[in-house]
Design a protein around this motif. Structure first.
Motif, PDB file in Angstrom:
ATOM      1  N   THR A  23      14.651  -8.276  17.120  1.00 14.97           N
ATOM      2  CA  THR A  23      14.441  -6.880  16.745  1.00 14.97           C
ATOM      3  C   THR A  23      12.983  -6.660  16.373  1.00 14.97           C
ATOM      4  OG1 THR A  23      14.914  -7.310  14.406  1.00 14.97           O
ATOM      5  CG2 THR A  23      16.786  -6.717  15.819  1.00 14.97           C
ATOM      6  N   THR A  24      12.588  -5.416  16.253  1.00 16.39           N
ATOM      7  CA  THR A  24      11.227  -5.113  15.807  1.00 16.39           C
ATOM      8  C   THR A  24      11.131  -5.337  14.315  1.00 16.39           C
ATOM      9  OG1 THR A  24      11.808  -2.800  15.440  1.00 16.39           O
ATOM     10  CG2 THR A  24      10.918  -3.377  17.596  1.00 16.39           C
ATOM     11  N   ALA A  25       9.910  -5.339  13.788  1.00 15.20           N
ATOM     12  CA  ALA A  25       9.699  -5.525  12.355  1.00 15.20           C
ATOM     13  C   ALA A  25      10.331  -4.372  11.593  1.00 15.20           C
ATOM     14  CB  ALA A  25       8.207  -5.598  12.061  1.00 15.20           C
ATOM     15  N   SER A  26      10.697  -4.649  10.356  1.00 14.34           N
ATOM     16  CA  SER A  26      11.396  -3.646   9.547  1.00 14.34           C
ATOM     17  C   SER A  26      10.519  -2.474   9.164  1.00 14.34           C
ATOM     18  CB  SER A  26      11.908  -4.317   8.270  1.00 14.34           C
ATOM     19  OG  SER A  26      10.809  -4.761   7.481  1.00 14.34           O
ATOM     20  N   GLY A  27       9.217  -2.621   9.318  1.00  8.31           N
ATOM     21  CA  GLY A  27       8.305  -1.543   8.944  1.00  8.31           C
ATOM     22  C   GLY A  27       7.588  -1.840   7.647  1.00  8.31           C
ATOM     23  N   THR A  28       8.092  -2.827   6.876  1.00 10.24           N
ATOM     24  CA  THR A  28       7.418  -3.156   5.623  1.00 10.24           C
ATOM     25  C   THR A  28       6.230  -4.072   5.861  1.00 10.24           C
ATOM     26  OG1 THR A  28       8.966  -4.976   5.313  1.00 10.24           O
ATOM     27  CG2 THR A  28       9.525  -2.866   4.277  1.00 10.24           C
ATOM     28  N   SER A  29       6.356  -5.047   6.747  1.00 16.93           N
ATOM     29  CA  SER A  29       5.267  -5.977   7.022  1.00 16.93           C
ATOM     30  C   SER A  29       5.461  -6.617   8.386  1.00 16.93           C
ATOM     31  CB  SER A  29       5.209  -7.060   5.939  1.00 16.93           C
ATOM     32  OG  SER A  29       4.184  -7.996   6.231  1.00 16.93           O
ATOM     33  N   PRO A  50       1.197  -5.688   5.403  1.00 17.39           N
ATOM     34  CA  PRO A  50       1.987  -4.618   4.796  1.00 17.39           C
ATOM     35  C   PRO A  50       1.398  -3.253   5.122  1.00 17.39           C
ATOM     36  CG  PRO A  50       0.552  -5.620   3.167  1.00 17.39           C
ATOM     37  CD  PRO A  50       0.415  -6.443   4.422  1.00 17.39           C
ATOM     38  N   ALA A  51       2.218  -2.218   5.010  1.00 18.05           N
ATOM     39  CA  ALA A  51       1.771  -0.853   5.259  1.00 18.05           C
ATOM     40  C   ALA A  51       1.632  -0.092   3.939  1.00 18.05           C
ATOM     41  CB  ALA A  51       2.769  -0.130   6.169  1.00 18.05           C
ATOM     42  N   VAL A  52       0.801   0.927   3.960  1.00 19.86           N
ATOM     43  CA  VAL A  52       0.642   1.773   2.772  1.00 19.86           C
ATOM     44  C   VAL A  52       1.922   2.555   2.507  1.00 19.86           C
ATOM     45  CG1 VAL A  52      -0.635   3.690   1.756  1.00 19.86           C
ATOM     46  CG2 VAL A  52      -1.860   1.931   3.061  1.00 19.86           C
ATOM     47  N   LYS A  53       2.507   3.120   3.549  1.00 24.79           N
ATOM     48  CA  LYS A  53       3.791   3.832   3.464  1.00 24.79           C
ATOM     49  C   LYS A  53       3.796   4.914   2.377  1.00 24.79           C
ATOM     50  CE  LYS A  53       7.672   1.827   4.081  1.00 24.79           C
ATOM     51  NZ  LYS A  53       8.870   0.981   3.881  1.00 24.79           N
ATOM     52  N   GLY A  54       2.761   5.748   2.394  1.00 22.92           N
ATOM     53  CA  GLY A  54       2.717   6.866   1.463  1.00 22.92           C
ATOM     54  C   GLY A  54       2.297   6.511   0.055  1.00 22.92           C
ATOM     55  N   ARG A  55       1.874   5.260  -0.144  1.00 19.61           N
ATOM     56  CA  ARG A  55       1.516   4.829  -1.505  1.00 19.61           C
ATOM     57  C   ARG A  55       0.009   4.889  -1.754  1.00 19.61           C
ATOM     58  NH1 ARG A  55       4.758  -0.781  -1.260  1.00 19.61           N
ATOM     59  NH2 ARG A  55       3.707  -0.751   0.783  1.00 19.61           N
ATOM     60  N   GLU A 154     -12.065   5.966   5.586  1.00 17.50           N
ATOM     61  CA  GLU A 154     -10.822   6.272   6.299  1.00 17.50           C
ATOM     62  C   GLU A 154      -9.701   5.348   5.835  1.00 17.50           C
ATOM     63  OE1 GLU A 154     -11.581   5.982  10.449  1.00 17.50           O
ATOM     64  OE2 GLU A 154     -12.962   7.681  10.496  1.00 17.50           O
ATOM     65  N   LEU A 155      -8.494   5.851   5.930  1.00 16.75           N
ATOM     66  CA  LEU A 155      -7.322   5.088   5.522  1.00 16.75           C
ATOM     67  C   LEU A 155      -7.004   3.982   6.524  1.00 16.75           C
ATOM     68  CD1 LEU A 155      -4.800   4.949   3.562  1.00 16.75           C
ATOM     69  CD2 LEU A 155      -3.611   6.281   5.328  1.00 16.75           C
TER      70      LEU A 155
END
Length: 362
Positions: A23-29, A50-55, A154-155
Motif C-alpha cells: 500500500t502507499t504510505a499512510s501520509g504521516t511519514s 514527516p509532513a507538516v499536516k496543518g501544524r 517558503e513552506l
C-alpha cells in the motif's frame, strides 16, 4: 482427508498473502534516501519524512522539542530529536570528512539534532539501528557540532535533506522542514584522496600507461606538491612517449624545482618535436602567465618552421603586439587574413587588424 488438508493449507496461504499487499504510505511519514558524491566521497542520508499536516507554527520547539528532553519512554535519558521520523536517521560517508571543520571518520552514523532557536547541536552517533531517540546514549556520540538554524521563506511540507553550495571538495547539507533549515558544511580532503586514488590505480596495469603517468605528474605539478615524485612519474612517461606534451610537462616540473637550465634544455627539444598547434598553444599559455617575451620567441620559432600556416601568422601578430611591435603585428595579421580557413576565423583576423590600426594591443 489429504485433499481437505491441502485445501485448508492453500486457504491459509491465501489469507497470509492478503495481509502482505503493498500500500502507499499512510501520509504521516515516508522513508527516503538521498545521496551525492562530493569530490571522491559518497555521502548518503536515509531518513523518515514527516509532513507538516496543518501544524505550521507548531513544529519547532513543540513537535520537535528543544534541546535534550526525557521523552517519557525508553531508557529515560534526556535525548535530542531523531532528525526525521520513525527509525534512526542514518548518514554515511565513504571517506573521512570534516563537519563544520571538525574531523569525522568514514562510516555510518545515527544522526540526531538538539534543536534550539538560535543554535542547534548536531550529533553523529554510533547508534544506527534505534527507533527514534528513545534509547539515546550520550556515550555513543562520536561528534557534536553547533550550527545556526536559518528561516525559510517558503513552506517545506515534508522534511527533506538537500545538498547545496557544492564545490569539488565540499557541500552544504541542509535539513529543511516547515519554514526552517538546519545547514551544515561537509568538507573532504580531495587532494589527498585524489592522489591516493591515482596511486592505487598506478599499481595496476595503468602503471604501464605513459598517459596515466603524465596525468599523475601533472596533478602533482599543478598543485605544487611532491615535485620530485612528479619528476619521477614524468620521466617514466618520457621513456615511452617523449612527445611535446610530456616534455613540456617535464620542463614545468623542473622550473618549479628551480632547475631552469635543465627546463630550458628540455623545452628546446619539445619545441622541435611539437606540431604548429602544440607550440602555438604553449606560447598562448606563456602569454596568459605574463611571459610576453618568451611567448614572442615561441611564436617566432613556430613561424620559422611553418611560415605559410595561418596559425603561425596569427601567433606572430599576437606575439609582436604583446611586446609593443604594433606595425609588425599588423603585417603578420594581414598575412594571416587570406589564409583564414573559414568565415569565423576571417572575422577574428579582421577584428584584430581593426584594433591594431587603432594602435591597440590584441
Amino acid at each position: 482427508m489429504k485433499k481437505a488438508f491441502t485445501t485448508a493449507l492453500l486457504l491459509a496461504s491465501f489469507t497470509a498473502a492478503q495481509a502482505q499487499l503493498t500500500t502507499t504510505a499512510s501520509g504521516t511519514s515516508v522513508r527516503a534516501r538521498v545521496s551525492e558524491r562530493v569530490g571522491l566521497t559518497d555521502i548518503s542520508i536515509e531518513y523518515g519524512r514527516p509532513a507538516v499536516k496543518g501544524r505550521e507554527g507548531k513544529i519547532w520547539g513543540d513537535l520537535v522539542h528543544t534541546g535534550f528532553q526525557d521523552q517519557g519512554f525508553g531508557n529515560g535519558n534526556p535525548a535530542p530529536w531523531r532528525a526525521g521520523a520513525n527509525e534512526n536517521t542514518i548518514i554515511e560517508f565513504g571517506t573521512d570528512v570534516t563537519i563544520e571543520g571538525r574531523p569525522l571518520a568514514a562510516g555510518k552514523y545515527g544522526f540526531f539534532v538538539a534543536y534550539g532557536p538560535d543554535a542547534c547541536t548536531l550529533i553523529f552517533s554510533k547508534a544506527t539501528s534505534s527507533w527514534g531517540s528513545y534509547f539515546y546514549e550520550p556515550g555513543e556520540d562520536v561528534l557534536r557540532v553547533q550550527v545556526k538554524p536559518v528561516k525559510l521563506n517558503e513552506l517545506r511540507e515534508r522534511l527533506t535533506y538537500q545538498f547545496g553550495d557544492e564545490t569539488d571538495s565540499s557541500a552544504t547539507i541542509s535539513l529543511e522542514w516547515e519554514k526552517l533549515a538546519i545547514p551544515f558544511k561537509v568538507s573532504t580532503a580531495l587532494q589527498q584522496l585524489q592522489i591516493a586514488s591515482f596511486e592505487r590505480e598506478l599499481r595496476g596495469e595503468k602503471g604501464f600507461d605513459p598517459h596515466a603517468l603524465q596525468q599523475m605528474a601533472d596533478y602533482l605539478q599543478e598543485h605544487d606538491i611532491r615535485l620530485n615524485d612528479a619528476l619521477t612519474y614524468i620521466e617514466r612517461a618520457e621513456q615511452s612517449i617523449p612527445t611535446f606534451g610530456v616534455l613540456s610537462s617535464k620542463a614545468d616540473i623542473l622550473r618549479k624545482l628551480k632547475k631552469d637550465a635543465q627546463a630550458d634544455s628540455v623545452m628546446k627539444v619539445a619545441m622541435e618535436r611539437g606540431t604548429a598547434q602544440d607550440v602555438h598553444s604553449y606560447a598562448r599559455r606563456l602569454m596568459a602567465t605574463g611571459k610576453k617575451q618568451q611567448a614572442y620567441e615561441a611564436f617566432q620559432q613556430n613561424y620559422k618552421r611553418h611560415p605559410d600556416a595561418y596559425l603561425t601568422c596569427v601567433g606572430m601578430a599576437r606575439g609582436c603586439s604583446a611586446i609593443g611591435k604594433t606595425k609588425d603585428a599588423l603585417k603578420y595579421a594581414n598575412l594571416a587574413l587570406p589564409k583564414a580557413p573559414d568565415a569565423a576565423n576571417k572575422k577574428i583576423i579582421e577584428d584584430i587588424i581593426a584594433k591594431l590600426k587603432e594602435g591597440k594591443q590584441i
